[in-house]
Design a protein around this motif. Structure first.
Motif, PDB file in Angstrom:
ATOM      1  N   ARG A  97     109.534  55.454  10.161  1.00 33.57           N
ATOM      2  CA  ARG A  97     108.871  56.086  11.290  1.00 33.57           C
ATOM      3  C   ARG A  97     108.529  57.548  10.979  1.00 33.57           C
ATOM      4  O   ARG A  97     107.409  58.011  11.208  1.00 33.57           O
ATOM      5  N   LEU A  98     109.493  58.297  10.455  1.00 31.73           N
ATOM      6  CA  LEU A  98     109.253  59.704  10.166  1.00 31.73           C
ATOM      7  C   LEU A  98     108.204  59.880   9.073  1.00 31.73           C
ATOM      8  O   LEU A  98     107.458  60.862   9.068  1.00 31.73           O
ATOM      9  N   ASN A  99     108.116  58.928   8.156  1.00 27.65           N
ATOM     10  CA  ASN A  99     107.121  59.017   7.096  1.00 27.65           C
ATOM     11  C   ASN A  99     105.700  58.938   7.651  1.00 27.65           C
ATOM     12  O   ASN A  99     104.769  59.499   7.068  1.00 27.65           O
ATOM     13  N   THR A 100     105.523  58.261   8.775  1.00 26.50           N
ATOM     14  CA  THR A 100     104.183  58.190   9.379  1.00 26.50           C
ATOM     15  C   THR A 100     103.833  59.460  10.150  1.00 26.50           C
ATOM     16  O   THR A 100     102.667  59.673  10.482  1.00 26.50           O
ATOM     17  N   LEU A 101     104.821  60.300  10.434  1.00 32.38           N
ATOM     18  CA  LEU A 101     104.608  61.475  11.278  1.00 32.38           C
ATOM     19  C   LEU A 101     104.619  62.787  10.511  1.00 32.38           C
ATOM     20  O   LEU A 101     104.080  63.782  10.979  1.00 32.38           O
ATOM     21  N   SER A 102     105.239  62.805   9.357  1.00 29.62           N
ATOM     22  CA  SER A 102     105.423  64.055   8.619  1.00 29.62           C
ATOM     23  C   SER A 102     104.454  64.165   7.456  1.00 29.62           C
ATOM     24  O   SER A 102     104.138  63.163   6.799  1.00 29.62           O
ATOM     25  N   PRO A 103     103.980  65.384   7.143  1.00 30.67           N
ATOM     26  CA  PRO A 103     103.193  65.585   5.914  1.00 30.67           C
ATOM     27  C   PRO A 103     103.997  65.295   4.652  1.00 30.67           C
ATOM     28  O   PRO A 103     103.429  65.000   3.605  1.00 30.67           O
ATOM     29  N   LEU A 104     105.330  65.385   4.752  1.00 30.85           N
ATOM     30  CA  LEU A 104     106.190  65.087   3.613  1.00 30.85           C
ATOM     31  C   LEU A 104     106.243  63.581   3.367  1.00 30.85           C
ATOM     32  O   LEU A 104     105.944  62.773   4.244  1.00 30.85           O
ATOM     33  N   GLU A 105     106.678  63.206   2.187  1.00 32.75           N
ATOM     34  CA  GLU A 105     107.067  61.833   1.927  1.00 32.75           C
ATOM     35  C   GLU A 105     108.510  61.690   2.415  1.00 32.75           C
ATOM     36  O   GLU A 105     109.404  62.432   1.989  1.00 32.75           O
ATOM     37  N   VAL A 106     108.761  60.751   3.320  1.00 36.72           N
ATOM     38  CA  VAL A 106     110.100  60.545   3.876  1.00 36.72           C
ATOM     39  C   VAL A 106     110.569  59.152   3.484  1.00 36.72           C
ATOM     40  O   VAL A 106     109.886  58.155   3.752  1.00 36.72           O
ATOM     41  N   VAL A 107     111.729  59.065   2.833  1.00 37.74           N
ATOM     42  CA  VAL A 107     112.245  57.786   2.348  1.00 37.74           C
ATOM     43  C   VAL A 107     113.719  57.655   2.698  1.00 37.74           C
ATOM     44  O   VAL A 107     114.420  58.657   2.892  1.00 37.74           O
ATOM     45  N   GLU A 108     114.173  56.413   2.777  1.00 40.14           N
ATOM     46  CA  GLU A 108     115.614  56.183   2.821  1.00 40.14           C
ATOM     47  C   GLU A 108     116.127  56.351   1.394  1.00 40.14           C
ATOM     48  O   GLU A 108     115.579  55.780   0.444  1.00 40.14           O
ATOM     49  N   ALA A 109     117.161  57.154   1.228  1.00 44.08           N
ATOM     50  CA  ALA A 109     117.651  57.484  -0.113  1.00 44.08           C
ATOM     51  C   ALA A 109     118.167  56.238  -0.824  1.00 44.08           C
ATOM     52  O   ALA A 109     118.776  55.357  -0.217  1.00 44.08           O
ATOM     53  N   GLN A 110     117.917  56.173  -2.119  1.00 42.82           N
ATOM     54  CA  GLN A 110     118.415  55.112  -2.973  1.00 42.82           C
ATOM     55  C   GLN A 110     119.273  55.712  -4.067  1.00 42.82           C
ATOM     56  O   GLN A 110     119.035  56.823  -4.530  1.00 42.82           O
ATOM     57  N   HIS A 111     120.245  54.935  -4.482  1.00 39.06           N
ATOM     58  CA  HIS A 111     121.151  55.369  -5.545  1.00 39.06           C
ATOM     59  C   HIS A 111     120.366  55.656  -6.817  1.00 39.06           C
ATOM     60  O   HIS A 111     119.604  54.818  -7.299  1.00 39.06           O
ATOM     61  N   GLY A 112     120.498  56.865  -7.355  1.00 33.66           N
ATOM     62  CA  GLY A 112     119.848  57.212  -8.610  1.00 33.66           C
ATOM     63  C   GLY A 112     118.489  57.847  -8.466  1.00 33.66           C
ATOM     64  O   GLY A 112     117.877  58.190  -9.476  1.00 33.66           O
ATOM     65  N   MET A 113     117.986  58.010  -7.253  1.00 31.29           N
ATOM     66  CA  MET A 113     116.698  58.688  -7.089  1.00 31.29           C
ATOM     67  C   MET A 113     116.788  60.127  -7.589  1.00 31.29           C
ATOM     68  O   MET A 113     117.778  60.813  -7.367  1.00 31.29           O
TER      69      MET A 113
END
Length: 500
Positions: free
Chosen positions: A357-373
């Protein structure tokens, strides 16, 4: 003491009975009535005027989200959403939190008495927080104080107790599309945040200062105000013109009007242009998001050339956090020269919906964190439910996300404190820590350790915009907050300190 009156809304008669019984275990609450859909709920709220509502998300005729929007316009009060764990229910729950819901809990499994007990405990905690710690609860308590006296005392008490509230409350009606704005609460004194600062530390800001000229978000992509970036962030009294659609009339509400943020961004073009290319990370296999504890961190995405990390922003929040994160991330430009790591207290799977949801609203790329990112500039990473998010530095100077299955810290998993602890040794980069609305004190002690270690910036959300002024208050009382700011000014301050 008169019990708080609760309306229970659910399309299942069996679930209405379960929820009602769980609530009435506590003598502080009584269920005044039930409703089987959102339409009936709106009618009964206007008639019965309860103190609080529990609202199912998915219902026929009018669902919980649709009902909530009407309630927030016509008779705002605390609403706790009961959400299923299917994708549609989680998505609508996140939108309900943005629209003004106080918080949510997962619906209990009717076949598991243990699950019903656990949900009942969580529901009662939220009910108590809504009526005692939130804006609604404190305003109600303040309004009730003069009632035992005579009419003269009743008339005198508000005059004595609430001048700051009346002067700060914006006039006019709320935008129908926005949830009502919260007003400052006079019920409790603001903790001192400027006591005995070390001489070498930046001056902390007093949210009660006279109005100051508005300061800019330094990013060219999101100019919102004029003035020099070196001017201190404006005080709460200067914020009404930042979000023109926020004012609301009527009952005080803990639900801030955060939805109109796009109206304040003069140049929205960068976000749409960036999103198609930025959506690729979401296609990564779900299995990579949940490694077994102790699994070596894989390199999931190599850094682009020259995309070295020299500073990190860490943000923590709880109750009211989804709305606060929306307000914050909508006003951070895509060119933001640092990664943002976020802990929002939320169960598994819901954090994925929140990130989408936040990724559709923010100019930033918003992701759920993954191990090793690998951490990248211009990207926000949200800790997945049931895992601590930690930041680790590799031998070749990269910064990676590690998901930890360690026990809860400060009673939470993910924990803001665990994330703050992980950046404590990273003194080779500039670190910026932010605590926003939430119950309890998660992250406060750890922010104090960061402050003592020489962190570049510490920010806490001030009381007047918090849904629950718990976590920020705890940090402020430890005298480790450099900037105590209302929510609309936090993005501006981050833009200043990160780009300075």
């Amino acid at each position: 003491m008169t019990p708080y009156r609760v309306l229970v809304v659910d399309d299942s008669g069996f679930m209405r009975k379960i929820v009602s019984d769980l609530i009435e275990r506590d003598v502080s609450f009584t269920v005044v009535d039930t409703a089987k859909n959102g339409l009936e709920a709106v009618e009964k709220i206007m008639k019965l005027k309860p103190d609080i509502v529990t609202m199912d998300v998915e219902m026929p005729e009018m669902n919980g989200l649709e009902s909530l929007k009407i309630i927030m316009r016509q008779y705002p009060l605390p609403v706790i959403m009961l959400s299923g764990i299917n994708e549609e229910g989680m998505r609508e729950t996140i939108m309900a939190l943005e629209a003004g819901a106080f918080d949510f809990i997962r619906k209990p499994s009717a076949s598991s008495s243990q699950d019903i007990e656990a949900v009942g405990e969580a529901l009662l905690r939220q009910l108590h927080a809504a009526v005692h710690d939130s804006a609604w609860g404190k305003q109600k308590s303040a309004a009730q104080q003069p009632k035992p006296g005579d009419p003269a005392a009743s008339a005198a008490s508000p005059a004595a107790d609430s001048p700051p509230q009346e002067t700060a409350k914006p006039p006019g009606a709320a935008d129908p599309a926005a949830s009502p704005a919260r007003t400052p609460r006079p019920a409790e004194p603001r903790p001192k945040t400027d006591a005995a600062p070390p001489a070498a530390r930046p001056r902390r800001e007093d949210a009660a200062s006279p109005a100051a000229p508005k300061t800019p978000a330094p990013a060219p992509a999101t100019p919102k105000t004029g003035g020099a970036a070196s001017v201190p962030a404006p005080r709460p009294s200067s914020t009404p013109d930042k979000k023109p659609a926020s004012p609301a009339a009527g009952r005080p509400s803990a639900a801030p009007a955060f939805t109109p943020a796009p109206q304040t961004r003069p140049e929205p073009a960068p976000a749409p242009a960036r999103k198609p290319a930025a959506s690729a990370p979401k296609s990564e296999p779900a299995a990579e998001r949940r490694p077994a504890a102790g699994t070596p961190a894989p390199v999931s995405r190599p850094l682009a050339g020259g995309d070295s990390i020299d500073q990190i922003v860490a943000v923590g929040c709880s109750t009211g956090g989804p709305r606060a994160l929306k307000e914050l991330l909508e006003n951070i430009p895509a060119s933001f020269p640092a990664p943002i790591v976020i802990v929002q207290h939320m169960p598994p799977k819901f954090t994925h919906s929140l990130a989408q949801r936040l990724n559709t609203l923010s100019p930033l790329e918003v992701v759920e964190a993954q191990h090793g990112m690998q951490l990248r500039k211009g990207t926000a990473y949200i800790a997945p439910g049931a895992y601590h998010l930690l930041i680790k530095r590799t031998g070749d100077g990269r910064y990676m996300i590690e998901l930890s299955d360690a026990p809860p810290q400060n009673g939470h998993k993910p924990s803001v404190g665990a994330m703050f602890d992980s950046i404590l040794p990273l003194n080779e980069v500039r670190r910026h820590a932010v605590i926003m609305t939430g119950m309890g004190s998660d992250g406060a002690k750890e922010m104090k350790k960061l402050y003592d270690s020489g962190i570049s910036t510490t920010i806490a959300e001030s009381e007047e915009t918090c849904v629950v002024y718990g976590m920020p208050r705890s940090a402020a009382e430890l005298n480790c907050v450099m900037h105590l700011l209302p929510l609309p000014q936090i993005a501006t301050k981050l833009n200043q300190v990160v780009k300075s």
